[in-house]
Design a protein around this motif. Sequence first.
Motif, PDB file in Angstrom:
ATOM      1  N   ALA A 188      64.566  83.641 -13.362  1.00 49.24           N
ATOM      2  CA  ALA A 188      63.226  84.596 -12.390  1.00 49.24           C
ATOM      3  C   ALA A 188      63.102  85.448 -13.274  1.00 49.24           C
ATOM      4  O   ALA A 188      63.011  86.034 -14.343  1.00 49.24           O
ATOM      5  CB  ALA A 188      63.543  85.210 -11.500  1.00 49.24           C
ATOM      6  N   PHE A 189      61.241  85.361 -13.555  1.00 45.14           N
ATOM      7  CA  PHE A 189      60.146  86.070 -14.630  1.00 45.14           C
ATOM      8  C   PHE A 189      60.630  87.777 -14.754  1.00 45.14           C
ATOM      9  O   PHE A 189      59.440  88.703 -13.725  1.00 45.14           O
ATOM     10  CB  PHE A 189      58.525  85.887 -14.659  1.00 45.14           C
ATOM     11  N   SER A 190      61.685  88.144 -15.339  1.00 42.39           N
ATOM     12  CA  SER A 190      61.962  89.730 -14.914  1.00 42.39           C
ATOM     13  C   SER A 190      60.937  90.629 -16.291  1.00 42.39           C
ATOM     14  O   SER A 190      60.181  89.489 -17.303  1.00 42.39           O
ATOM     15  CB  SER A 190      63.125  90.436 -15.053  1.00 42.39           C
ATOM     16  N   ARG A 191      60.617  91.239 -16.529  1.00 42.34           N
ATOM     17  CA  ARG A 191      59.737  92.354 -17.676  1.00 42.34           C
ATOM     18  C   ARG A 191      60.734  92.046 -18.892  1.00 42.34           C
ATOM     19  O   ARG A 191      59.732  91.122 -19.841  1.00 42.34           O
ATOM     20  CB  ARG A 191      59.558  93.898 -17.387  1.00 42.34           C
ATOM     21  N   GLN A 192      61.081  91.772 -19.134  1.00 40.09           N
ATOM     22  CA  GLN A 192      62.373  91.646 -20.167  1.00 40.09           C
ATOM     23  C   GLN A 192      62.327  90.189 -20.446  1.00 40.09           C
ATOM     24  O   GLN A 192      62.057  89.695 -21.690  1.00 40.09           O
ATOM     25  CB  GLN A 192      64.257  91.631 -19.782  1.00 40.09           C
ATOM     26  N   LEU A 193      62.004  89.502 -19.837  1.00 42.04           N
ATOM     27  CA  LEU A 193      62.262  88.428 -19.940  1.00 42.04           C
ATOM     28  C   LEU A 193      60.811  87.711 -20.204  1.00 42.04           C
ATOM     29  O   LEU A 193      60.335  86.890 -21.553  1.00 42.04           O
ATOM     30  CB  LEU A 193      62.428  87.086 -18.390  1.00 42.04           C
ATOM     31  N   LEU A 194      59.550  88.342 -19.775  1.00 42.17           N
ATOM     32  CA  LEU A 194      58.613  88.086 -20.476  1.00 42.17           C
ATOM     33  C   LEU A 194      58.445  88.621 -21.483  1.00 42.17           C
ATOM     34  O   LEU A 194      57.611  88.027 -22.486  1.00 42.17           O
ATOM     35  CB  LEU A 194      57.566  88.820 -19.119  1.00 42.17           C
ATOM     36  N   SER A 195      58.629  89.371 -22.176  1.00 39.14           N
ATOM     37  CA  SER A 195      58.842  89.760 -23.498  1.00 39.14           C
ATOM     38  C   SER A 195      59.443  89.137 -24.364  1.00 39.14           C
ATOM     39  O   SER A 195      59.310  88.734 -25.179  1.00 39.14           O
ATOM     40  CB  SER A 195      59.443  91.642 -23.496  1.00 39.14           C
ATOM     41  N   ASP A 196      60.803  89.081 -24.002  1.00 40.34           N
ATOM     42  CA  ASP A 196      61.153  88.189 -24.756  1.00 40.34           C
ATOM     43  C   ASP A 196      60.876  86.724 -24.773  1.00 40.34           C
ATOM     44  O   ASP A 196      60.667  86.265 -26.284  1.00 40.34           O
ATOM     45  CB  ASP A 196      62.999  87.714 -24.300  1.00 40.34           C
ATOM     46  N   LEU A 197      60.102  85.874 -23.781  1.00 39.17           N
ATOM     47  CA  LEU A 197      59.408  85.106 -24.009  1.00 39.17           C
ATOM     48  C   LEU A 197      57.818  84.977 -24.910  1.00 39.17           C
ATOM     49  O   LEU A 197      58.755  83.486 -25.712  1.00 39.17           O
ATOM     50  CB  LEU A 197      59.149  84.337 -22.268  1.00 39.17           C
ATOM     51  N   ASN A 198      57.735  85.801 -24.922  1.00 35.15           N
ATOM     52  CA  ASN A 198      56.341  85.987 -25.894  1.00 35.15           C
ATOM     53  C   ASN A 198      57.122  86.082 -27.337  1.00 35.15           C
ATOM     54  O   ASN A 198      56.854  85.615 -28.205  1.00 35.15           O
ATOM     55  CB  ASN A 198      56.003  87.620 -25.715  1.00 35.15           C
ATOM     56  N   ASP A 199      57.910  87.254 -28.309  1.00 34.34           N
ATOM     57  CA  ASP A 199      58.995  86.897 -28.476  1.00 34.34           C
ATOM     58  C   ASP A 199      59.070  85.631 -29.217  1.00 34.34           C
ATOM     59  O   ASP A 199      59.054  84.717 -30.439  1.00 34.34           O
ATOM     60  CB  ASP A 199      60.456  87.895 -28.603  1.00 34.34           C
ATOM     61  N   VAL A 200      59.542  84.240 -28.223  1.00 27.38           N
ATOM     62  CA  VAL A 200      60.358  83.407 -28.898  1.00 27.38           C
ATOM     63  C   VAL A 200      58.785  82.569 -29.273  1.00 27.38           C
ATOM     64  O   VAL A 200      58.569  81.675 -30.122  1.00 27.38           O
ATOM     65  CB  VAL A 200      61.117  82.938 -27.705  1.00 27.38           C
ATOM     66  N   LEU A 201      58.004  81.904 -28.213  1.00 28.13           N
ATOM     67  CA  LEU A 201      56.625  81.368 -28.679  1.00 28.13           C
ATOM     68  C   LEU A 201      56.099  81.847 -29.823  1.00 28.13           C
ATOM     69  O   LEU A 201      55.200  80.928 -30.994  1.00 28.13           O
ATOM     70  CB  LEU A 201      55.628  82.147 -27.801  1.00 28.13           C
ATOM     71  N   LYS A 202      55.738  83.017 -30.126  1.00 29.35           N
ATOM     72  CA  LYS A 202      55.976  83.313 -31.532  1.00 29.35           C
ATOM     73  C   LYS A 202      56.331  83.150 -32.520  1.00 29.35           C
ATOM     74  O   LYS A 202      55.944  82.207 -34.399  1.00 29.35           O
ATOM     75  CB  LYS A 202      55.744  84.785 -31.814  1.00 29.35           C
ATOM     76  N   ASP A 203      57.783  82.485 -32.638  1.00 31.55           N
ATOM     77  CA  ASP A 203      58.671  82.300 -33.814  1.00 31.55           C
ATOM     78  C   ASP A 203      57.701  81.065 -33.272  1.00 31.55           C
ATOM     79  O   ASP A 203      57.998  79.612 -34.598  1.00 31.55           O
ATOM     80  CB  ASP A 203      59.399  82.546 -33.288  1.00 31.55           C
ATOM     81  N   VAL A 204      57.795  80.246 -32.081  1.00 32.06           N
ATOM     82  CA  VAL A 204      57.216  78.647 -31.984  1.00 32.06           C
ATOM     83  C   VAL A 204      56.143  78.331 -32.327  1.00 32.06           C
ATOM     84  O   VAL A 204      55.655  77.492 -33.505  1.00 32.06           O
ATOM     85  CB  VAL A 204      57.500  78.233 -30.692  1.00 32.06           C
ATOM     86  N   GLU A 205      54.626  79.213 -32.031  1.00 34.04           N
ATOM     87  CA  GLU A 205      53.911  79.374 -33.215  1.00 34.04           C
ATOM     88  C   GLU A 205      53.941  78.690 -34.546  1.00 34.04           C
ATOM     89  O   GLU A 205      53.017  78.516 -35.800  1.00 34.04           O
ATOM     90  CB  GLU A 205      52.760  80.237 -32.398  1.00 34.04           C
ATOM     91  N   SER A 206      54.990  79.769 -35.326  1.00 32.62           N
ATOM     92  CA  SER A 206      54.922  79.792 -36.651  1.00 32.62           C
ATOM     93  C   SER A 206      55.443  78.877 -37.167  1.00 32.62           C
ATOM     94  O   SER A 206      55.372  78.880 -39.076  1.00 32.62           O
ATOM     95  CB  SER A 206      55.079  81.320 -36.985  1.00 32.62           C
ATOM     96  N   ASN A 207      56.651  77.512 -36.487  1.00 31.08           N
ATOM     97  CA  ASN A 207      56.788  76.880 -37.117  1.00 31.08           C
ATOM     98  C   ASN A 207      55.987  75.989 -37.408  1.00 31.08           C
ATOM     99  O   ASN A 207      55.821  75.253 -36.190  1.00 31.08           O
ATOM    100  CB  ASN A 207      58.498  76.717 -36.378  1.00 31.08           C
ATOM    101  N   ASN A 208      56.647  75.399 -38.609  1.00 29.02           N
ATOM    102  CA  ASN A 208      55.385  73.832 -38.865  1.00 29.02           C
ATOM    103  C   ASN A 208      56.057  72.794 -38.885  1.00 29.02           C
ATOM    104  O   ASN A 208      55.583  71.329 -38.674  1.00 29.02           O
ATOM    105  CB  ASN A 208      54.449  74.319 -39.913  1.00 29.02           C
ATOM    106  N   ASN A 209      57.293  73.119 -39.012  1.00 23.90           N
ATOM    107  CA  ASN A 209      58.107  71.456 -38.495  1.00 23.90           C
ATOM    108  C   ASN A 209      58.173  71.341 -37.913  1.00 23.90           C
ATOM    109  O   ASN A 209      58.538  70.101 -37.142  1.00 23.90           O
ATOM    110  CB  ASN A 209      59.567  72.036 -39.979  1.00 23.90           C
ATOM    111  N   LEU A 210      58.094  71.725 -36.222  1.00 17.94           N
ATOM    112  CA  LEU A 210      57.672  71.000 -35.237  1.00 17.94           C
ATOM    113  C   LEU A 210      57.014  70.261 -34.733  1.00 17.94           C
ATOM    114  O   LEU A 210      55.902  70.622 -34.848  1.00 17.94           O
ATOM    115  CB  LEU A 210      57.307  72.794 -34.009  1.00 17.94           C
ATOM    116  N   ARG A 211      57.199  69.778 -34.125  1.00 16.00           N
ATOM    117  CA  ARG A 211      56.869  68.807 -33.671  1.00 16.00           C
ATOM    118  C   ARG A 211      57.150  68.113 -31.997  1.00 16.00           C
ATOM    119  O   ARG A 211      55.967  67.799 -31.615  1.00 16.00           O
ATOM    120  CB  ARG A 211      57.034  66.937 -33.848  1.00 16.00           C
ATOM    121  N   ALA A 212      57.523  68.552 -30.774  1.00 16.76           N
ATOM    122  CA  ALA A 212      57.457  68.924 -30.066  1.00 16.76           C
ATOM    123  C   ALA A 212      58.704  69.793 -29.689  1.00 16.76           C
ATOM    124  O   ALA A 212      59.557  70.744 -29.838  1.00 16.76           O
ATOM    125  CB  ALA A 212      58.276  67.585 -29.138  1.00 16.76           C
TER     126      ALA A 212
END
Length: 259
Positions: free
Chosen positions: A26-50
């Motif tokens: 479930a979406f706790s405040r902590q999970l939302l914070s961690d998810l935002n951190d991970v999405l930052k890494d995803v957005e900056s990774n130019n090697n990802l294709r999916a």
Amino acid sequence: MSTVTFSITDEHVGVLKLNRPEAANAFSRQLLSDLNDVLKDVESNNNLRAVIITSEGEKAFCAGADLKERATMTQDEVVETVGEIGKVITRVEALEVPTIAAINGAAFGGGLELALACDIRIASGNAKMGLTETSLAIIPGAGGTQRLARLIGLAKAKYYILTAKRFDSLEGKEIGLIEEVAPLDGLEDKALEVAKQIASNGPVGVKMAKKAIDQGFDHDLKTGLKIERNCYMNTIPTEDRIEALSAFREKRKPSFTGK
């Protein structure tokens, strides 16, 4: 330990996992914070294709809001948290690379809204889902009323949201919400198969195709065709386009670099 993990498979495919199986992810405040951190890494990774989005455990993809945590909140805090869920789900939707929701169990409320923000949805045979908020005297507040209608049509979306109906993955496939149904023990493999198929195509072309579809959908055909042409023009000067032509001529598999 983080409530969200991220790993790279086969260099170009990312696997993002919600990691609160003891709380149905479930979406706790902590999970939302961690998810935002991970999405930052995803957005900056130019090697990802999916990117595959799934969860730990065999019972729940994401049960939506953490209702135990929410019961301790003031009205203002509830409004703020719902807004945060909406923002992080919109952030998933806005990723340049295609996203695949591998729904490995229950996906209710915000959990299904997260899956709706992905480009492709694959579900296990044991998955149950629904936008059940009206049974809690509220409405879907993280994009569900808008994205479900766009995916399955206005009348069907009203039916499922107003009744708060729960349904399984087979029904989800029948109504056009789920693209593939797989056994639970083969779900990640199926999602990975689809992700690799996407990753084997020209990265710029894939990104531009996703952009053209997303941006053109809400416009009239004439405007949509202009958007398509602009996206197409972005593929013309790429090295990958020349590589695809060479590979076709030489009867070999192309080697794309995303340039």
